[in-house]
Write an enzyme that holds these catalytic residues in place. Structure first.
Site, PDB file in Angstrom:
ATOM      1  N   GLY A   9       0.846  -1.204   0.000  1.00 12.02           N
ATOM      2  CA  GLY A   9       0.000   0.000   0.000  1.00 12.02           C
ATOM      3  C   GLY A   9       0.877   1.248   0.000  1.00 12.02           C
ATOM      4  O   GLY A   9       0.546   2.256   0.613  1.00 12.02           O
ATOM      5  N   GLY A  12      -0.454   4.952  -1.305  1.00 11.90           N
ATOM      6  CA  GLY A  12      -1.542   5.673  -0.653  1.00 11.90           C
ATOM      7  C   GLY A  12      -1.049   6.924   0.058  1.00 11.90           C
ATOM      8  O   GLY A  12       0.132   7.270  -0.011  1.00 11.90           O
ATOM      9  N   ASP A  35       2.184  -1.857  -4.416  1.00 11.34           N
ATOM     10  CA  ASP A  35       0.798  -1.382  -4.374  1.00 11.34           C
ATOM     11  C   ASP A  35       0.076  -2.014  -5.550  1.00 11.34           C
ATOM     12  O   ASP A  35       0.708  -2.555  -6.466  1.00 11.34           O
ATOM     13  CB  ASP A  35       0.750   0.162  -4.457  1.00 11.34           C
ATOM     14  CG  ASP A  35      -0.545   0.720  -3.861  1.00 11.34           C
ATOM     15  OD1 ASP A  35      -1.636   0.348  -4.343  1.00 11.34           O
ATOM     16  OD2 ASP A  35      -0.482   1.523  -2.916  1.00 11.34           O
ATOM     17  N   ILE A  36      -1.247  -1.898  -5.543  1.00 11.25           N
ATOM     18  CA  ILE A  36      -2.043  -2.452  -6.631  1.00 11.25           C
ATOM     19  C   ILE A  36      -1.981  -1.554  -7.865  1.00 11.25           C
ATOM     20  O   ILE A  36      -2.353  -1.935  -8.966  1.00 11.25           O
ATOM     21  CB  ILE A  36      -3.490  -2.672  -6.137  1.00 11.25           C
ATOM     22  CG1 ILE A  36      -4.238  -3.633  -7.034  1.00 11.25           C
ATOM     23  CG2 ILE A  36      -4.237  -1.360  -5.955  1.00 11.25           C
ATOM     24  CD1 ILE A  36      -5.444  -4.259  -6.369  1.00 11.25           C
ATOM     25  N   TYR A 143     -15.224  -0.302   8.583  1.00 15.37           N
ATOM     26  CA  TYR A 143     -13.793  -0.032   8.743  1.00 15.37           C
ATOM     27  C   TYR A 143     -13.387  -0.207  10.211  1.00 15.37           C
ATOM     28  O   TYR A 143     -12.387  -0.860  10.518  1.00 15.37           O
ATOM     29  CB  TYR A 143     -13.539   1.398   8.263  1.00 15.37           C
ATOM     30  CG  TYR A 143     -12.139   1.902   8.433  1.00 15.37           C
ATOM     31  CD1 TYR A 143     -11.077   1.324   7.752  1.00 15.37           C
ATOM     32  CD2 TYR A 143     -11.875   3.008   9.247  1.00 15.37           C
ATOM     33  CE1 TYR A 143      -9.792   1.826   7.892  1.00 15.37           C
ATOM     34  CE2 TYR A 143     -10.595   3.514   9.385  1.00 15.37           C
ATOM     35  CZ  TYR A 143      -9.560   2.918   8.706  1.00 15.37           C
ATOM     36  OH  TYR A 143      -8.284   3.414   8.839  1.00 15.37           O
ATOM     37  N   ILE A 173      -5.296  12.012   9.313  1.00 12.75           N
ATOM     38  CA  ILE A 173      -3.947  12.470   8.949  1.00 12.75           C
ATOM     39  C   ILE A 173      -4.040  13.520   7.840  1.00 12.75           C
ATOM     40  O   ILE A 173      -4.629  13.265   6.786  1.00 12.75           O
ATOM     41  CB  ILE A 173      -3.061  11.289   8.476  1.00 12.75           C
ATOM     42  CG1 ILE A 173      -3.063  10.158   9.509  1.00 12.75           C
ATOM     43  CG2 ILE A 173      -1.644  11.758   8.178  1.00 12.75           C
ATOM     44  CD1 ILE A 173      -2.456  10.479  10.834  1.00 12.75           C
TER      45      ILE A 173
END
Ligand code: SER
Length: 319
Positions: A9, A12, A35-36, A143, A173
């Site tokens: 990831g 991101g 990452d994808i 989530y 964040i």
């Protein structure tokens, strides 16, 4: 460090800046980004990158073997607002990716794991202000349920199998280098882009929706520090409360108005307001401060100045 670092990831919002920081600290070739999808130019050109789906155990295992990985930072997740729209997809991504990594650590293929949790682990029955480390946790979002479950499993793998997994409950964040995707706290980033472009912003949270927040540099520092701390200092193996600031859309708008007096804000709360209502307004992080010496640096006005400078630089470059 015995082997290299793998960030899953890495493209991101947090993964991008974390990868760059770890490359700075430990050397570009030591930090493998995955990452994808591909990430920004700086991330892609500064060190190794591999396309990988976080739920594809065989692919992740191959990366661990190929690069001699000893530490994994698992930053891939579906955030709160998006997860409400695709509950099973969010559950599968957030849980499967974690189990793969915990099992690799259990089998001693890797030595250390960082996995982020969130303020979303708390729910409507949690004390809202100065929320303690250990308290009632009845998360009401997909989530939050996935992060709460993940925390239980992290602690379990540590206690039963000696897995060195470390975690913090990130607040919202705030950053400008990479946009977040699908969070409830994202208004506090959009507001800067709109303040600079249009001098006005319509918030999807109500004016008094107070939430715990943090500037990206502090979040990265916390992540690097908890991973660098001696193992015996990490006493909480579910996830640490972590706090810096707490503000409402109204307070943030006023801080922006100090720099851009003509800025105007309006409020049109949508489904995300209910999510915000279920989360704490402020967090007690005394355990992180005591155990591994956590300290934040950015206050609200510093954060506002950094964001306005950062976003306006980006807007100029994109012209
Ligand atoms: N920023 C996240 C969200 O809003 C909270 O962890 O989903």
């Amino acid at each position: 460090m015995a082997g290299k670092i793998l960030i899953i990831g890495a493209c991101g919002q947090i993964g991008t800046e974390l990868t760059l920081k770890l490359r700075d600290l430990y050397g570009n070739d030591q930090v493998v980004a995955s990452d994808i999808r591909e990430g920004n130019e700086e991330l892609m050109s500064s060190g190794p990158f591999e396309l990988a789906n976080a739920t594809d155990a065989a692919k992740i295992e191959a990366l661990i073997d190929t690069y001699n990985i000893s530490e994994v930072y698992l930053m891939a997740a579906m955030l709160s607002a998006t997860a409400e729209k695709a509950p099973m997809k969010a559950w599968n991504l957030n849980m499967d990716s974690l189990f793969h990594i915990l099992n690799f650590a259990k089998d001693k293929k890797i030595e250390k794991v960082f996995w982020p949790s969130s303020i979303a682990v708390f729910g409507p029955t949690t004390p809202k202000n100065d929320t303690p480390q250990t308290t009632i946790m009845e998360p009401s979002t997909v989530y939050g349920i996935s992060k709460q479950t993940g925390e239980r499993w992290c602690e379990y793998y540590h206690d039963k199998y000696g897995v060195d997994v470390r975690s913090i409950r990130y607040p919202g964040i705030i950053s400008y280098k990479t946009l977040p995707g699908g969070g409830t706290t994202d208004y506090a980033i959009e507001i800067f882009h709109e303040a600079l472009k249009n001098k006005e912003y319509t918030s999807f949270l109500a004016e008094d929706a107070g939430l715990p927040m943090m500037y990206m540099d502090d979040a990265i520092k916390a992540t690097v520090d908890i991973m660098a701390a001696a193992s015996e200092k990490i006493k909480v193996r579910s996830s640490y409360n972590l706090s810096a600031l707490s503000f409402t859309p109204k307070i943030l708008a006023e801080a922006i108005q100090k720099e851009i007096p003509e800025f105007k804000i309006a409020y049109q709360p949508d489904f995300r307001q209910k999510i915000a209502d279920s989360w704490p307004s402020s967090i007690n992080d005394s355990e992180a401060r005591k155990d591994w010496n956590w300290k934040h640096e950015f206050d609200l006005q510093n954060l506002v100045k950094e964001m306005l400078t950062g976003v306006s630089g980006q807007l100029k470059n994109s012209k």
